[in-house]
Design a protein around this motif. Structure first.
Motif, short mmCIF file in Angstrom:
data_model
loop_
_atom_site.label_atom_id
_atom_site.label_comp_id
_atom_site.label_asym_id
_atom_site.label_seq_id
_atom_site.Cartn_x
_atom_site.Cartn_y
_atom_site.Cartn_z
N SER A 96 32.01 31.18 94.98
CA SER A 96 32.75 31.93 95.98
C SER A 96 33.27 30.99 97.06
N THR A 97 34.59 30.84 97.14
CA THR A 97 35.17 29.96 98.15
C THR A 97 34.81 30.42 99.54
N SER A 98 34.84 31.72 99.77
CA SER A 98 34.51 32.22 101.10
C SER A 98 33.05 31.93 101.45
N CYS A 99 32.16 31.99 100.47
CA CYS A 99 30.75 31.68 100.70
C CYS A 99 30.59 30.21 101.05
N GLY A 115 25.23 24.10 91.97
CA GLY A 115 26.63 24.47 92.06
C GLY A 115 27.28 23.93 93.32
N SER A 116 28.46 24.44 93.62
CA SER A 116 29.25 23.90 94.73
C SER A 116 29.05 24.64 96.05
N ASP A 117 28.50 25.83 96.01
CA ASP A 117 28.39 26.62 97.24
C ASP A 117 27.28 26.13 98.15
N ILE A 118 26.09 25.93 97.62
CA ILE A 118 24.95 25.53 98.43
C ILE A 118 25.20 24.16 99.05
N ALA A 119 24.97 24.06 100.35
CA ALA A 119 25.09 22.77 101.04
C ALA A 119 23.89 21.90 100.71
N ASP A 123 32.82 28.19 102.32
CA ASP A 123 33.41 27.95 103.64
C ASP A 123 32.51 28.47 104.76
N ARG A 124 31.90 29.64 104.53
CA ARG A 124 31.01 30.22 105.53
C ARG A 124 29.83 29.29 105.80
N ILE A 125 29.21 28.80 104.75
CA ILE A 125 28.06 27.93 104.91
C ILE A 125 28.45 26.64 105.63
N ARG A 126 29.57 26.02 105.23
CA ARG A 126 29.98 24.77 105.88
C ARG A 126 30.36 24.99 107.34
N ALA A 127 30.96 26.12 107.64
CA ALA A 127 31.32 26.40 109.03
C ALA A 127 30.08 26.58 109.88
N ARG A 128 29.08 27.29 109.35
CA ARG A 128 27.84 27.47 110.10
C ARG A 128 27.11 26.15 110.27
N LEU A 129 27.13 25.32 109.22
CA LEU A 129 26.50 24.01 109.29
C LEU A 129 27.17 23.14 110.35
N ALA A 130 28.48 23.16 110.41
CA ALA A 130 29.21 22.36 111.38
C ALA A 130 28.87 22.78 112.81
N ALA A 131 28.62 24.06 113.01
CA ALA A 131 28.32 24.58 114.35
C ALA A 131 26.84 24.47 114.72
#
Length: 227
Positions: A6-9, A114-118, A11-19
């Motif tokens: 899920s691209t949105s998933c 996979g690609s979603d999990i940071a 992106d959500r994880i990376r955005a939260r990680l960045a913040a």
């Protein structure tokens, strides 16, 4: 559980990680009800990422705990992390898998989660820090232990030199890859870390051993935000 591919998933994880600014690691010693109460307090105090890290725990117990924590983390808009084990990360549906230097390689971890999990990586030397920073499969890294800590017995402290090197390397590369200072961190030491260039911290005892975890987390978050 995180939906696959899920691209949105992602992106959500990376955005939260960045913040994220405040990352806490907790073991399973207080039992599941106690862990859930602790998580509620920690997230209410401003914890951005909560990692279950318990070297003595069986995989089943870790999966059970992380699954139980999933709803609490989501309600607070926070991230949930597993330590070392890709199988636990996938089965529990976490956002983050944190790896040490002796754990899975990045390609092997990616093949499993996979690609979603940071994915994060611990670093203790400047060479390890640079490697983690430059690895496109690593989403963040930690530098430390900055100060000696009983949570890493027998591991020498690296001092403030490694956070300084990480800050300088990021500036040299014009990079915004997140990185965290870890090891013996408490509210009184945050100003030193900030002066060294650290903008994110990982703590254990400063919150897990506090009489009031919510207040301890709020103090740490406030100190981080004060600079």
């Amino acid at each position: 559980m995180i939906p696959p591919d899920s691209t949105s998933c992602r992106d959500r994880i990376r955005a939260r990680l960045a913040a994220a600014r405040l990352y806490v690691c907790v073991d399973l010693a207080r039992g599941l009800p106690g862990l859930l109460d602790f998580a509620e307090a920690a997230f209410s105090g401003g914890v951005d990422i909560l990692q279950v890290r318990d070297k003595a725990a069986e995989a089943r117990a870790e999966v059970e705990a992380l699954r139980a924590l999933r709803g609490i983390a989501d309600r607070h808009g926070a991230l949930l992390a597993a330590n070392d084990r890709a199988d636990v990360a996938v089965l529990a549906g976490v956002d983050v898998l944190h790896l040490g230097q002796g754990d899975l390689t990045t390609p092997d971890a990616r093949a499993l989660v996979g690609s979603d999990i940071a994915i994060g990586r611990s670093t203790r030397t400047e060479a390890q820090m640079r490697e983690a920073h430059d690895d496109p499969g690593i989403d963040y890294f930690c530098t430390g232990p900055v100060w000696a800590t009983p949570t890493k017995p027998g591991r020498a402290a690296v001092g403030l030199e490694l956070p300084r090197a990480a800050a300088a390397y990021a500036a040299e590369r014009n990079s915004d890859k997140p990185w965290f200072a870890i090891g013996g961190v408490d509210a009184l030491r945050v100003p030193e870390l900030r002066s060294a260039g650290a903008r994110r911290i990982v703590v254990v005892r400063a919150v897990t051993e506090a009489a009031d975890p919510e207040a301890a987390a709020r103090e740490l978050a406030g100190v981080m935000d004060a600079f």
